[in-house]
Write an enzyme that holds these catalytic residues in place. Structure first.
Site: not given
Length: 985
Positions: A47, A86, A528, A563, A567, A600, A603
Site C-alpha cells: 500500500p 497505508d 510496519w 522492502q 514490508w 536522486k 524536494k
C-alpha cells in the site's frame, strides 16, 4: 484516426470510454466472478502511504503492477487485484505536523491529540483521493472500490487479533531494552525501520584514557565514535582470550590489544613507544578505573563495584578500535546485556528528546551531538584525550524525518523471534521465486539475523497497542477483538467506533485478578505491522476471510528493493507467526527512478517529477514505456528526451495502423484469416516474427523481465513491421486491382496488427485501446468490447513456415549490408542498383524456391533492378561487392549506369511531389489534375524519361514540363540541379 498520434487526446478519449462503459468493472467480473475454476493469480498490493503525492518513482512500481495484472487477465487467470492504502504512523503524523507548523510531540499535546488525529484523518482523505486519481490516470486497474485502509476499525481489529495470537504463543513480551530512538519523533524504532535510514557520514573517531586505580599513570585506551556516550559510561570490556600489551608512552603506560597496536599507533600518530608487558584479557578483568568525567558528572562519584570495572566479554572484536570497549549500558544493546548480567544498571542522563537532563552535571541541557564536542574538549583539558579524528562510516537516521538516531534504554513491547520462527522464515524465502535471483540471498541473510521486533511506538495516529494494565497489581490483558473489548470493558458503551487515540484510551477494564481498574498501555503499534498483516486484514475489513484459504499465500508481490527490510520482512514475520507459513510465493524488486543526470530526486533539490502533473501535460503511455525500459530492479534516469523517443515509437505504431486502415478502407476490404497457400515470402516471415515475439514476451513477463518484453515489442513494431515489412508490401497495397497479392498483404497486415495491439495492451493500455476501437472494431464489430477483454494472442501453427522465414531473414540481413554499402558510397536508397546475384553456399539446405524468394525480397528491400539465383559466381562478380550470410553468398553490382541514375533522379522528384500532396492534405485515392515541373540538366531528362512512373506514383492526371519556374512552385536542389514543382489538386 487522426493524422498523428497525440498521447493526451488518445488517453482522454480512452479514459472517458472506460468510465462511460464501466470497462474495468466488466473485466473484473469476467476475470473473477466468471472464472471460478481458473488458475488463481493473487496479487497483494504493497500500500502506498497516503502522506504525499505520487512521483515518477511511485509510477514505475505501479506500472510494473499493471503490466503483470493485465497480462495475467489476458492469460486466463482468475485475478485478485484489491487496492490498498497505508494510512497511519509516522509518515502521516509528520506531514500533519508540517502542515500545522509543529516541531515536537509537546506541540501535539498542546494542540490536543483529538484535534491532531482529526487533522491526520483529513490529510489521509486528501491524499487517497489524489493517489486514486493519479493511479487511474496512469492506467493502473485495481479494485479501488474495495481498497483496504489500515486505519479502518475492522483492519485494526485484525492487527489486534495478530498481537493476541502472538501473546497466546508466548511471543509478546514487555522489557527494558536498548532500542534505536528518534528524538525528533519521540519514539523507539524497530531494526527493520533503522535498516532503511543508514547514511554514510563523517563522525568523530575518539581515543581516550581510562585511569586504572592502583597503578600510577596507567590507562586503558578505549575508542568511540559517539563521545557523548562517555557521559553514561559504566564499565569497560576486553576479550578474555586475546593478548593485551602495556606500552610505555613518555611517562605513561597505555593498555591496548596486541592485534590492534600497529593500526592504533598509525591512526593516532604514535611513533615512540615500547611494549613493557603482555597479558591475557582475562588478567585485566576485575580491575577498577576512575571515570574520566567523574568531576563533570558527580553522579559517577557515588558508584561502587561492579561499576567502572573491566569486564571480560567474548563479543569484543579486534576489527577496529583498541580492543578495549567502553560500555554505556543505556546506549548500546551489547553494553546493556553485558552490564545487566553483572548487576550494573543503565544510567540514562540523556532524556528521550535528545537533551541531557539534570543528572548529567556539566552537560545539562545540551543536545547529545553538541555534548559530544564538549566531552572531547573536557578530555583534552584533563589530559585524557589520546586522539580526536574523524571516521567515515554508516550511521542510522530516522527513516521518516531524517534526524540522527541514538540507542536508548526504555520500556517497550516486543514480539520474540524464536529460532523456529527464524527457520520457517528462511525456508519460506528460499522456496520463493525472486526477481532478481540475488535478492533471495539478501533477504535470507537479513532473516537469518532477525532480532526481536520492537512493536511499540510512543505516538498518536496509529493502531493502538491492545494491552491493558491494572493500575493496582500490574496484571496485563491482551485484547484480540472489539467484541472481547466490549465484554471486558467496565462500561461497554465507552468503546468507541473510532479505535484511535485518544478515544480508545478512555476505555477501562476491570482487572480479573484484583478487581482494580485497568488502563491501556499508552503505545501505538509499529506502522510496519499495519501493512505487514495485509495478507489477512485486507480480507477481514470486507468480511472476506472465506477467501483466505484460496488467496494465501499470494502469488506475487512487488515493491522497492529496500522492502527486503520493510514490508517484505514484516509480511513474512506476521505470516509465519500467525499462520505458520510465508504469505507470498514470488517477489519482484523495484529500482529507483533518478533524474535526467542520474541524481536522486528530492524536494529540496527541486528535481522531483510529479507523476500526475507529468501525465496531464504529456500523457501516460510514453512515460510507462520509459519506466519499463530498464530491468525493474535497476535504476532508471527519467529523461524527458527518452520519453519523447518512446512517444516516437508509439507514433510509428500509430502510422503503421493508419497506413493499413487507409488502404483497407479505400478497397472496402473485409477481414479474413491469412490463407497459407496465398501468402508471399515476406508475409510468412512477419507472421513467424510475430510468433517469436509473442513467445519472448510471455517468457519475459512471467519471469518479471518486463524490460525485455517491452524491447521485444518495440523491435516488432519499429524494426520488423515498420522498417521492413511495410516497405516490402507497400507496392502490393498500391496495386490498382484487387489482386491475390494485395488480399494476402491485407490479411497478413491485419492479422499481425490485431495481435500486436493486443500484446501492447498490458504495457501501453491507452493507445492499445484506442487502436483496437478505431481499427479492430471497425473491421470486426462483433469483437469483444475492449482490448483488455481479449485473450493473450497466439499464432496459428499452420501459418508458420520456418524455412521460408529463414530465407527471408537472410535476404534482409544481406539487404541491410547493401544499404550500409550505399551509405558508405552516398548512393541513396531511392536510386536503383543494376543487378545482384544469390548463390547457395555449399551444404546449404535452402531449396531453389526459397532462394528465389530471398532474391525477390532482396530486390525490393535494397532497390536492385534484377536479382538472379545462380549456381556459381557470375562473370561480373570481380567488379561486385560480395556479401556472406549463413546459407548464401550475395554479389551486388554497386556501379550506377545512365538508366539507373535517371530512374533514381525520377524517384527524387516523386518524393518531393508526395510532399506537396501531403501539404494539400489530399486523400490517398485522389488523382490530382496536373503536376507542373521545372527541372534542369539530368533532372529534366529523368522527368522526360520516366513521366509515366512519376504520374503513377504521385497519382496525377498529367505532368507538364515548364520552361521557367512556376510562380507558386516549391523549390529544391537535387544533385546540383534545380527542381520547382507546383501541384494542381
Amino acid at each position: 484516426m487522426k493524422r498523428s498520434y497525440s498521447p493526451l487526446e488518445v488517453e482522454e478519449w480512452v479514459l472517458r470510454f472506460w468510465d462511460k462503459n464501466k470497462v474495468y468493472e466488466k473485466v473484473k467480473r469476467m476475470t473473477w466472478d466468471e472464472r471460478p475454476n481458473a488458475p488463481l493469480f493473487a496479487f497483494l498490493e504493497g500500500p502506498p502511504t497516503a502522506n504525499g503525492f505520487m512521483h515518477v518513482g511511485h509510477a514505475r512500481g505501479r506500472t510494473l503492477k499493471d503490466v503483470k495484472l493485465r497480462y495475467a487477465r489476458m492469460r486466463g487467470y482468475r485475478v485478485w487485484d484489491q487496492a490498498g492504502w497505508d494510512t497511519q504512523g509516522l509518515p502521516v503524523e509528520l506531514e500533519a505536523e508540517k502542515k500545522l507548523g509543529m516541531r515536537s510531540k509537546r506541540d501535539i499535546e498542546r494542540y490536543g491529540v483529538d484535534r491532531f488525529i482529526e487533522e491526520c484523518r483529513r490529510l489521509v482523505d486528501y491524499y487517497i483521493e489524489h493517489w486514486e486519481r493519479a493511479s487511474k490516470r496512469l492506467g493502473l486497474w485495481l479494485d479501488y472500490g474495495h481498497a483496504y485502509q489500515t486505519r479502518h476499525p475492522r483492519y485494526i481489529e485484525a492487527i489486534w487479533e495478530f498481537i493476541k495470537k502472538a501473546h497466546e504463543k508466548g511471543l509478546l513480551y514487555e522489557g527494558r531494552r536498548v532500542v534505536p530512538r528518534c528524538p525528533r519523533c519521540g519514539t523507539a524504532l524497530s531494526s527493520h525501520e533503522v535498516a532503511q535510514g543508514y547514511q554514510e557520514v563523517d563522525d568523530p573517531s575518539v581515543y581516550f584514557k581510562l585511569p586504572l586505580e592502583g597503578l600510577d599513570n596507567t590507562y586503558l585506551v578505549a575508542w568511540t565514535t559517539t563521545p557523548w556516550t562517555i557521559i553514561a559510561n559504566e564499565a569497560a570490556a576486553v576479550h578474555p582470550d586475546e593478548w593485551y600489551v602495556f606500552i610505555s608512552v613518555g611517562d605513561e603506560i597505555w593498555v591496548v590489544a596486541e592485534k590492534r597496536l600497529e593500526a592504533f599507533a598509525r591512526e593516532v600518530g604514535l611513533e615512540k613507544y615500547m611494549v613493557v608487558e603482555r597479558v591475557k584479557g582475562a588478567t585485566l578483568a576485575g580491575m577498577r578505573y576512575r571515570h574520566p568525567l567523574a568531576e563533570e558528572v558527580p553522579y559517577h562519584q557515588r558508584h561502587e563495584p561492579p561499576y567502572h570495572t573491566v569486564l571480560a566479554a567474548n563479543w569484543v572484536t579486534m576489527e577496529d578500535g583498541t580492543g578495549v570497549v567502553h560500555l554505556a549500558p543505556a546506549h548500546g544493546p551489547e553494553d546493556f546485556e553485558e552490564c545487566s548480567k553483572r548487576g550494573i544498571e543503565a544510567y540514562t542522563p540523556l532524556r528521550e528528546d535528545g537533551y541531557f537532563g539534570p543528572e548529567s552535571g556539566a552537560f545539562k541541557g545540551m543536545w547529545f551531538e553538541d555534548a559530544g564536542e564538549k566531552v572531547i574538549e573536557v578530555l583534552r583539558g584533563k589530559g585524557l584525550l589520546v586522539h580526536a579524528g574523524t571516521v567515515r562510516h554508516e550511521y542510522p537516521f530516522c527513516w521518516r524525518c531524517g534526524t540522527r538516531l541514538f540507542y536508548y534504554a526504555s520500556r517497550q513491547w516486543f514480539i520474540r523471534i524464536t529460532d523456529e520462527i527464524r527457520r520457517k522464515m528462511v525456508d519460506g524465502v528460499r522456496s520463493m521465486r525472486w526477481a532478481p535471483s540475488w535478492a533471495a540471498r539478501r533477504m535470507s541473510d537479513w532473516v537469518e539475523n532477525a532480532r526481536d521486533w520492537c512493536i511499540s511506538r510512543e505516538r498518536y495516529w496509529g493502531t493502538p497497542l491492545p494491552v491493558w494494565r491494572c493500575t493496582s497489581c500490574g496484571h496485563t490483558v491482551v485484547v484480540g477483538s472489539l467484541e472481547e473489548l466490549r465484554r471486558l470493558a467496565v462500561d461497554p458503551s465507552s468503546v468507541p467506533d473510532d479505535l484511535h487515540r485518544p478515544y480508545i484510551d478512555r476505555v477501562e477494564l476491570r482487572c480479573p485478578k484484583c478487581g482494580g481498574v485497568m488502563r491501556r498501555e499508552p503505545f501505538v503499534v509499529d506502522v510496519w505491522m499495519d501493512s505487514g498483516v495485509a495478507h489477512t486484514a485486507a480480507l477481514k475489513q470486507y468480511g472476506w476471510l472465506r477467501l483466505w484459504d484460496q488467496l494465501y499465500p499470494y502469488t506475487w508481490i512487488t515493491e522497492a528493493a529496500d522492502q527486503t527490510r520493510g514490508w517484505f520482512y514484516t509480511l513474512l514475520v506476521t505470516g509465519v507467526v500467525w499462520h505458520g507459513k510465508a504469505p507470498y510465493r514470488s517477489v519482484l524488486l523495484q529500482g529507483h527512478v533518478l533524474d535526467k543526470e542520474g541524481k536522486k530526486m528530492s524536494k529540496s533539490k527541486g528535481n522531483v517529477v510529479w507523476a500526475l502533473e507529468w501525465m496531464e501535460k504529456h500523457g501516460a503511455d510514453p512515460m510507462r514505456m520509459l519506466l519499463l525500459s530498464r530491468a525493474p530492479w535497476d535504476s532508471v534516469n527519467f529523461d524527458p528526451d527518452e520519453v519523447e523517443r518512446y512517444r516516437g515509437y508509439l507514433n510509428i505504431l500509430w502510422n503503421t495502423v493508419k497506413f493499413a486502415d487507409t488502404y483497407m478502407e479505400l478497397d472496402k476490404w473485409s477481414p479474413g484469416p491469412p490463407e497459407p497457400g496465398r501468402l508471399q515470402a515476406e508475409d510468412r516471415w512477419i507472421i513467424y516474427r510475430l510468433s517469436q515475439a509473442l513467445k519472448r514476451v510471455e517468457e519475459a513477463v512471467e519471469n518479471d523481465n518486463m524490460h525485455q518484453a517491452l524491447q521485444t515489442l518495440v523491435d516488432l513494431v519499429v524494426e520488423q513491421l515498420s522498417h521492413r515489412y511495410i516497405p516490402l508490401v507497400r507496392p502490393r497495397v498500391w496495386e490498382e486491382e484487387a489482386t491475390e497479392s494485395k488480399e494476402a498483404a491485407y490479411a497478413t497486415l491485419y492479422y499481425v496488427l490485431r495481435r500486436t495491439i493486443a500484446a501492447m495492451a498490458p504495457f501501453t493500455p491507452f493507445i492499445a485501446e484506442y487502436l483496437y476501437q478505431a481499427f479492430v472494431k471497425k473491421y470486426e464489430p462483433g469483437a469483444p468490447e475492449s482490448v483488455h477483454m481479449l485473450e493473450w494472442p497466439s499464432v496459428d501453427e499452420k501459418l508458420l513456415d520456418e524455412e521460408s522465414y529463414l530465407a527471408v531473414e537472410e535476404a534482409l540481413e544481406a539487404a541491410e549490408k547493401v544499404l550500409a554499402l550505399r551509405s558508405e558510397r552516398r548512393l541513396k536508397r531511392r536510386w536503383p542498383l543494376r543487378r545482384a546475384a544469390i548463390a547457395a553456399k555449399p551444404g546449404s539446405s535452402l531449396p531453389v524456391e526459397r532462394l528465389r524468394e530471398a532474391a525477390d525480397v532482396l530486390a525490393r528491400f535494397a532497390n536492385v533492378k534484377a536479382v538472379e539465383v545462380v549456381d556459381s559466381e557470375p562473370g561480373w562478380a570481380p567488379r561486385a561487392e560480395k556479401i556472406e550470410t549463413s546459407s548464401m553468398t550475395v554479389y551486388v553490382d554497386m556501379q550506377l549506369d545512365e538508366e539507373t541514375m535517371l530512374e533514381g533522379l525520377a524517384r527524387e522528384v516523386i518524393r518531393r511531389a508526395q510532399v506537396l500532396r501531403k501539404e494539400l492534405d489530399l486523400p490517398v485515392d485522389h488523382t490530382a489534375r496536373r503536376l507542373l515541373v521545372y527541372a534542369t540538366g539530368k533532372l529534366r531528362e529523368a522527368v522526360e524519361r520516366h513521366r509515366e512512373l512519376i504520374a503513377r506514383e504521385v497519382r496525377v492526371g498529367s505532368i507538364e514540363l515548364a520552361s521557367s519556374p512556376p510562380r507558386d512552385g516549391k523549390k529544391w536542389r537535387i544533385e546540383g540541379e534545380e527542381l520547382v514543382l507546383s501541384l494542381e489538386p
